[in-house]
Design a protein around this motif. Sequence first.
Motif, short mmCIF file in Angstrom:
data_model
loop_
_atom_site.label_atom_id
_atom_site.label_comp_id
_atom_site.label_asym_id
_atom_site.label_seq_id
_atom_site.Cartn_x
_atom_site.Cartn_y
_atom_site.Cartn_z
N TRP A 164 0.83 -1.20 0.00
CA TRP A 164 0.00 0.00 0.00
C TRP A 164 0.87 1.26 0.00
CZ3 TRP A 164 -4.99 1.51 -0.35
CH2 TRP A 164 -5.33 2.76 0.18
N LEU A 199 14.09 6.82 -6.71
CA LEU A 199 13.11 7.81 -6.28
C LEU A 199 12.17 7.28 -5.22
CD1 LEU A 199 12.18 9.44 -9.68
CD2 LEU A 199 13.53 10.41 -7.84
N ILE A 213 10.63 -4.10 12.44
CA ILE A 213 10.09 -3.97 13.80
C ILE A 213 9.00 -5.01 14.07
CG2 ILE A 213 8.79 -2.42 15.33
CD1 ILE A 213 10.45 -0.12 14.31
N VAL A 263 15.14 -1.91 18.36
CA VAL A 263 14.01 -1.32 17.64
C VAL A 263 13.83 0.15 18.00
CG1 VAL A 263 12.63 -3.31 17.02
CG2 VAL A 263 12.43 -2.36 19.31
N VAL A 264 14.12 0.48 19.26
CA VAL A 264 13.93 1.88 19.64
C VAL A 264 14.96 2.76 18.93
CG1 VAL A 264 14.03 3.53 21.53
CG2 VAL A 264 12.81 1.38 21.82
N PHE A 267 14.05 2.93 15.35
CA PHE A 267 12.87 3.78 15.20
C PHE A 267 13.21 5.25 15.37
CE2 PHE A 267 10.00 6.08 18.09
CZ PHE A 267 9.08 6.48 17.15
N LEU A 268 14.01 5.57 16.38
CA LEU A 268 14.30 6.98 16.62
C LEU A 268 15.11 7.57 15.47
CD1 LEU A 268 14.96 7.18 20.46
CD2 LEU A 268 12.97 8.01 19.19
N GLN A 271 12.66 7.75 12.39
CA GLN A 271 11.30 8.04 12.85
C GLN A 271 10.37 8.48 11.73
OE1 GLN A 271 8.94 11.00 15.73
NE2 GLN A 271 11.08 10.93 16.14
N LYS A 272 10.86 9.41 10.89
CA LYS A 272 9.93 9.98 9.92
C LYS A 272 9.47 8.92 8.91
CE LYS A 272 13.18 11.72 6.57
NZ LYS A 272 13.90 12.75 5.94
N VAL A 275 6.87 6.67 10.76
CA VAL A 275 5.60 7.36 10.92
C VAL A 275 4.87 7.41 9.58
CG1 VAL A 275 4.57 9.61 11.37
CG2 VAL A 275 6.31 8.72 12.91
N LEU A 278 3.20 4.17 8.80
CA LEU A 278 1.96 3.91 9.52
C LEU A 278 0.80 4.77 9.01
CD1 LEU A 278 3.14 3.52 13.18
CD2 LEU A 278 2.28 1.77 11.66
N THR A 279 1.10 6.01 8.67
CA THR A 279 0.01 6.95 8.44
C THR A 279 -0.36 7.13 6.97
OG1 THR A 279 1.61 8.75 8.41
CG2 THR A 279 0.52 8.30 10.49
N ALA A 282 -3.90 5.94 5.54
CA ALA A 282 -5.10 6.46 6.20
C ALA A 282 -5.35 7.92 5.85
CB ALA A 282 -4.95 6.31 7.70
N VAL A 283 -4.29 8.70 5.72
CA VAL A 283 -4.47 10.12 5.52
C VAL A 283 -4.93 10.40 4.11
CG1 VAL A 283 -3.32 12.33 5.55
CG2 VAL A 283 -2.79 10.64 7.28
N MET C 189 -1.47 8.87 13.84
CA MET C 189 -2.49 8.86 12.79
C MET C 189 -3.23 10.20 12.78
SD MET C 189 -2.44 5.92 11.22
CE MET C 189 -4.00 5.36 10.58
N VAL C 230 -10.63 5.34 10.08
CA VAL C 230 -9.59 4.33 9.85
C VAL C 230 -8.87 4.01 11.15
CG1 VAL C 230 -7.42 3.86 8.68
CG2 VAL C 230 -9.28 4.96 7.44
N LEU C 300 -10.81 3.32 3.83
CA LEU C 300 -9.47 3.53 3.28
C LEU C 300 -9.52 4.02 1.85
CD1 LEU C 300 -6.89 3.11 4.75
CD2 LEU C 300 -6.70 0.86 3.75
#
Lengths: 285, 358, 309
Positions: A164, A199, A213, A263-264, A267-268, A271-272, A275, A278-279, A282-283, C189, C230, C300
């Motif tokens: 996705w 790209l 992770i 993992v921390v 992740f740190l 991070q971007k 994030v 994950l997002t 949905a956005v 989110m 979502v 979604l």
Amino acid sequence: MRARVHGDRGWGIARVVFLALLTLFTLLPMVWMLLTSMKTQFAASQYPPEWWPRNVTFEQYFILLSPANETGREFLRYMFNSLWVSFATTVLSVMVAVPAAYAFSRFRFPGRNLLFYSVLLRNMFPAVVFLMPLFILMRWLHLVNTELSLILTYLTFGLPLSIWLLKGFYDNIPAQLEQAARIDGATRFQAFIQIVMPLSSPGIIATAIYSFILAWNEYVYALTFLNDKSKLTLPVGLQRFFTEYTTNWPGLMAASFITSVPVVVLFLVLQKYFVRALTEGAVKA
Amino acid sequence: MAEVRLVDIVKNYGAFTAVDHVSLTIADGEFVALVGPSGCGKTTSLNLVAGLIEQTAGDIFIGDRRVNGLDPKDRDIAMVFQNYALYPNKTVFKNLAFPLKMRKLPRADIDRKVRAAAKVLDIEHLLERRPRELSGGQQQRVALGRALVRDPRAFLMDEPLSNLDAKLRGQMRAELKRFHQDLHATVIYVTHDQLEAVTMADRMAVMNGGKLQQYDTPARVFSNPVNIFVAGFVGSPAMNLLYGLMEGANRVGRDGWAVELSAENAGRAARATGREVVLGARHSTIALHREHVAGAVPGRVYTVEPTGDVTFVHVRVAQTIVVVSVAPSVMLAIDDPVWLGFDQNKLHLFDGTTGDAL
Amino acid sequence: MSVSTAAREPNVFARIVRHRADYLYIAPALGVMLLVIGYPIYDTIYLSFFNTPPSLAMADKIFVGTDNYVRILTSEAFLDVTINTLIWTAFSTFFAFALGLGAALALDRQFVGRGLLRGILLIPYVISAVAAAYIWRWLYHSDFGVIGALAVASGITDRPINFLDNVDTSLPSLIVVNVWKEFSFAMIMMLAGLQTVPEQLHRAAQVDGAGVFQRFWHITMPHLKGVTLVTVLLLLVANLNSFTIPWIMTAGGPAGSSDIWITAIYQLAFERIRFGVASAYSVILFVVMMSMGYFYVRALTGKDEATPG
């Protein structure tokens, strides 16, 4: 006018207080883990608790990370297994997700939408529901007690999101870039490797860290598919530790800390990308 | 450089026909513009020549080689895209070098050719930059440079100027024309802007609805449009079109206006398949009178657009607006009554039923 | 001499043949998914109609029709477990979302250390659930737990509370851990969603005299509808599916007071080795999940689904 400014300031204070409380809620359990891991077993079993370790000791860390003793050898073994499983899962995820996402973005083959959404539906399936049939399947394939059984399963955990996410990246890369490359003398494949892949590297990084992770933290399948002590991954290993040394809380906290560190840190640093992984979907919706 | 030939090309997308039996020959060294509104099939035609898509039927020749089914890379053509399609992760130098690298030229040759092309286009100082650090005009030059570095058999250009601002566009038009003349390059140039076609092309192919409407020199397309579509598309402001009915043997009119036709024009109008006849007149062929003149059509001034060296007057005639050009010295106010005199020798007549020129 | 003279409206089969090369790209993904998802779905449904032997020698299984379903649905434990599952899912989702939304709103402006703070708040989400479960078991410890000690020190109780071994507190205690672990997922989110709210609208509303709350209600909220849907769906699904925290912390106990569907299924399958009944249980859960999956895909994709492929 003044009233509104005043109101905004009131909200500002509420905001800071809320964030501070939330940060404490988030951090204090982890701080307690760290403090406990630096106590002796005796100091940890005090009531009321020793709020601050009087005798700071790194004994537990030395035990866990030293190949010189049995416990250390086991723990390092688990860590190596986790690394290997997570790494293999990550590489395979990228290799499988990239062409699939590219196809979903660029090609218009029949059944494209149906396939795409069924891939997404994987997110809906509870891991435990698949446990039994997969256990039977792995037994049949003689994969029980192998890392491959985990890698194969973990692959499908990260895959829907990876596809996705990467599809979103490919959608945003103009098709004309590839057309230009093909006119400039590249084959479809060369155009993909030389122009499109670089790209989409932020997407690939995001995909990779997400898969890593997920695989690093997975517990149920590792618990069910593996029973050979030498094959265990860290989360299951952690649990084994607990059953063996029930009262050694400093040891368990140190092990939990070491398990979390990779993992921390990953992740740190990234991070971007994480994030974004994950997002993204949905956005856009 | 080579001749490019499209023979009875058809491209279908499912039930939709994007290109409908188009045949077109672009001579070696010729600059041909494909023009038409969006969705007319011009870009599809260009992509067919490039090999980015494959035709449903028909043949394409580049030089004497039939290129059906060949990959774009094997057709030996260069292409400039509307959004330039510069590789964002490569420097200008590497962008220019990419087509040569793909053809496995020796490094020294690549370097020489890239620098030569950069010099021609005056982008030598930009070679180490990345595309996003360049202005639109500079990007445009790099895109052109990437096409220039090798010697392709034809240049394909897909609206290369449409992302530039008006001033730069005018400048690049002149440069492209000059470049074509210096190189004797075969150029197929897709644009929706008829002005670009008219100013640069040796010949222009006007397309609409997937069909080729007219293929001729800009001057002849301008002076002899074959149908209402071409007449309305080429020229700015567009040709005035008055949709009328034959009212007797030499009179065309409709609700409130009528034009007497000359004997010759009446003869042409008689060839119409029905009663409907469309009169076409360019703004410069219409005389504007302040008082009634015999044979002139009455109207009222709708708006006045001074442009500096010429003033366009929009005149309301019954339900239609007719645009007429006058000298800037002519002073007119809104709603002034005026009379329009049509030059019978420059009047275009179209069959209102079929749309074809009479 | 034309290349291909395909029919004007090629049928599906012709299109599949024409695009056959495209499928190669998705073949590896589909292959893995089919093996690890398609087959298990089939097998779960199939097994749910059988009585399976504890030896797992599947040749010896006995067809029992819908007996497994009847047994589950009529058992008294099922009702208790279902109630626990509802409480667990609803409260976890609600609090995780509420905290996450609050954090997102609080973080939705530039200030020094914002990135770092976001990172810190996300740590519980990225660490292993096993580690999280042990950290909290230690915090909740009945003798040496720091929470109990704090409660005594601040005078709330006079004896340390036995959080996990008490039928009244076990489930709420688990919910706290779960919220701790996943609220920051809702946070990022919603933060991402907030970034799609056009700044201009806020300016315009400010000029029109709208206060903080009015702006939130009339501008921010409508923009967040899609992301909210979502996020809540993903939280619901994750909570319905969560296994690690309840399993490691209480394993459903004491006396089933924290047993939820997932832990019950696991016990049935891998402790009592009754794959048939566990499969039937899974199918029930599955139906619930699928109906949520339908809304997930719809949320979604929005209008995207309507575009022809």
